[in-house]
Design a protein around this motif. Structure first.
Motif, PDB file in Angstrom:
ATOM      1  N   GLN A 169       0.864  -1.175   0.000  1.00 14.36           N
ATOM      2  CA  GLN A 169       0.000   0.000   0.000  1.00 14.36           C
ATOM      3  C   GLN A 169       0.902   1.227   0.000  1.00 14.36           C
ATOM      4  OE1 GLN A 169      -2.434   0.353   3.485  1.00 14.36           O
ATOM      5  NE2 GLN A 169      -3.650   2.018   2.642  1.00 14.36           N
ATOM      6  N   TRP A 170       0.998   1.895  -1.156  1.00 12.22           N
ATOM      7  CA  TRP A 170       1.944   3.001  -1.285  1.00 12.22           C
ATOM      8  C   TRP A 170       1.529   4.215  -0.469  1.00 12.22           C
ATOM      9  CZ3 TRP A 170      -1.134   1.235  -5.195  1.00 12.22           C
ATOM     10  CH2 TRP A 170      -2.068   2.109  -5.718  1.00 12.22           C
ATOM     11  N   VAL A 171       0.239   4.468  -0.282  1.00  5.78           N
ATOM     12  CA  VAL A 171      -0.179   5.558   0.594  1.00  5.78           C
ATOM     13  C   VAL A 171      -0.074   5.032   2.019  1.00  5.78           C
ATOM     14  CG1 VAL A 171      -2.063   7.073   1.287  1.00  5.78           C
ATOM     15  CG2 VAL A 171      -1.728   6.536  -1.138  1.00  5.78           C
ATOM     16  N   GLY A 172       0.889   5.507   2.755  1.00  3.44           N
ATOM     17  CA  GLY A 172       1.132   5.040   4.110  1.00  3.44           C
ATOM     18  C   GLY A 172       2.277   4.047   4.203  1.00  3.44           C
ATOM     19  N   ASP A 173       2.786   3.595   3.047  1.00  4.92           N
ATOM     20  CA  ASP A 173       3.943   2.685   3.000  1.00  4.92           C
ATOM     21  C   ASP A 173       3.753   1.458   3.877  1.00  4.92           C
ATOM     22  OD1 ASP A 173       5.226   4.380   1.220  1.00  4.92           O
ATOM     23  OD2 ASP A 173       6.346   5.418   2.769  1.00  4.92           O
ATOM     24  N   LYS A 174       2.645   0.757   3.682  1.00  6.94           N
ATOM     25  CA  LYS A 174       2.369  -0.457   4.450  1.00  6.94           C
ATOM     26  C   LYS A 174       2.583  -1.688   3.579  1.00  6.94           C
ATOM     27  CE  LYS A 174      -0.768   1.608   7.689  1.00  6.94           C
ATOM     28  NZ  LYS A 174      -2.080   2.146   7.815  1.00  6.94           N
ATOM     29  N   GLN A 175       3.321  -2.640   4.101  1.00  8.32           N
ATOM     30  CA  GLN A 175       3.499  -3.935   3.447  1.00  8.32           C
ATOM     31  C   GLN A 175       2.540  -4.908   4.110  1.00  8.32           C
ATOM     32  OE1 GLN A 175       5.797  -4.591   0.838  1.00  8.32           O
ATOM     33  NE2 GLN A 175       4.529  -6.407   0.632  1.00  8.32           N
ATOM     34  N   TRP A 176       1.538  -5.368   3.379  1.00 11.28           N
ATOM     35  CA  TRP A 176       0.536  -6.291   3.897  1.00 11.28           C
ATOM     36  C   TRP A 176       1.010  -7.718   3.689  1.00 11.28           C
ATOM     37  CZ3 TRP A 176      -3.937  -4.922   6.381  1.00 11.28           C
ATOM     38  CH2 TRP A 176      -4.244  -3.543   6.376  1.00 11.28           C
ATOM     39  N   ILE A 177       0.710  -8.595   4.640  1.00 15.00           N
ATOM     40  CA  ILE A 177       1.104 -10.004   4.539  1.00 15.00           C
ATOM     41  C   ILE A 177       0.064 -10.875   5.238  1.00 15.00           C
ATOM     42  CG2 ILE A 177       2.605  -9.813   6.551  1.00 15.00           C
ATOM     43  CD1 ILE A 177       4.408 -11.992   5.172  1.00 15.00           C
ATOM     44  N   GLU A 178      -0.154 -12.031   4.640  1.00 16.10           N
ATOM     45  CA  GLU A 178      -1.034 -13.021   5.249  1.00 16.10           C
ATOM     46  C   GLU A 178      -0.370 -14.385   5.174  1.00 16.10           C
ATOM     47  OE1 GLU A 178      -5.548 -14.731   4.961  1.00 16.10           O
ATOM     48  OE2 GLU A 178      -4.415 -14.499   3.110  1.00 16.10           O
TER      49      GLU A 178
END
Length: 154
Positions: free
Chosen positions: A70-79
């Motif tokens: 997620q480039w807005v907020g620089d979040k790397q999501w993982i499941e």
């Protein structure tokens, strides 16, 4: 101690489905993420699901894990998608020399994310692997490079 309610997983009919994730990944092929920082790891924050498909780029999905940036907020999501005792890890790398690692909880208990602060206008990429007791296995391919500012291909 009471166990928290189960979280929605891709492929369920109540959340961000696997087909949506795959479609998003295909549409955004070439987009990928990396996390800033020098050879460090971060613990993941527990949440329900990643953001809407238009704001999470560079999706990678394997039989054991899924991730997107997620480039807005620089979040790397993982499941972690397989409750096998191995933790899913996403290794992110920038084109300005930073490596970061974001580990999901190893019990396939929903989506998590790691929060990073990338330099805008740079590029990131990432890959998945499994980790247990210092041993790694099942590395994925690297994602394509994606822009940290708008999630577009670099």
């Amino acid at each position: 101690m009471p166990r928290p309610a189960p979280r929605t997983r891709p492929g369920s009919d109540t959340g961000w489905g696997l087909s949506t994730f795959r479609r998003t990944s295909a549409v955004l092929a070439g987009a990928v993420v990396l996390l800033a920082g020098g050879m460090s790891s971060a613990s993941a924050a527990t949440t329900g699901a990643p953001p809407a498909s238009g704001t999470c780029a560079g999706g990678l999905i394997t039989e054991y894990a899924a991730t997107c940036f997620q480039w807005v907020g620089d979040k790397q999501w993982i499941e972690d998608r397989d409750a096998n005792g191995w933790a899913a890890v996403v290794h992110s790398q920038t084109n300005y020399g930073k490596d970061r690692y974001c580990q999901a909880r190893p019990a396939a208990e929903g989506w998590n994310y790691c929060d990073y602060d990338h330099i805008e206008g740079k590029c990131v990429r990432f890959m998945l692997y499994e980790l247990k007791d210092g041993v790694t296995r099942n590395p994925s391919i690297w994602s394509p490079w994606i822009g940290t500012e708008y999630g577009s291909p670099c």
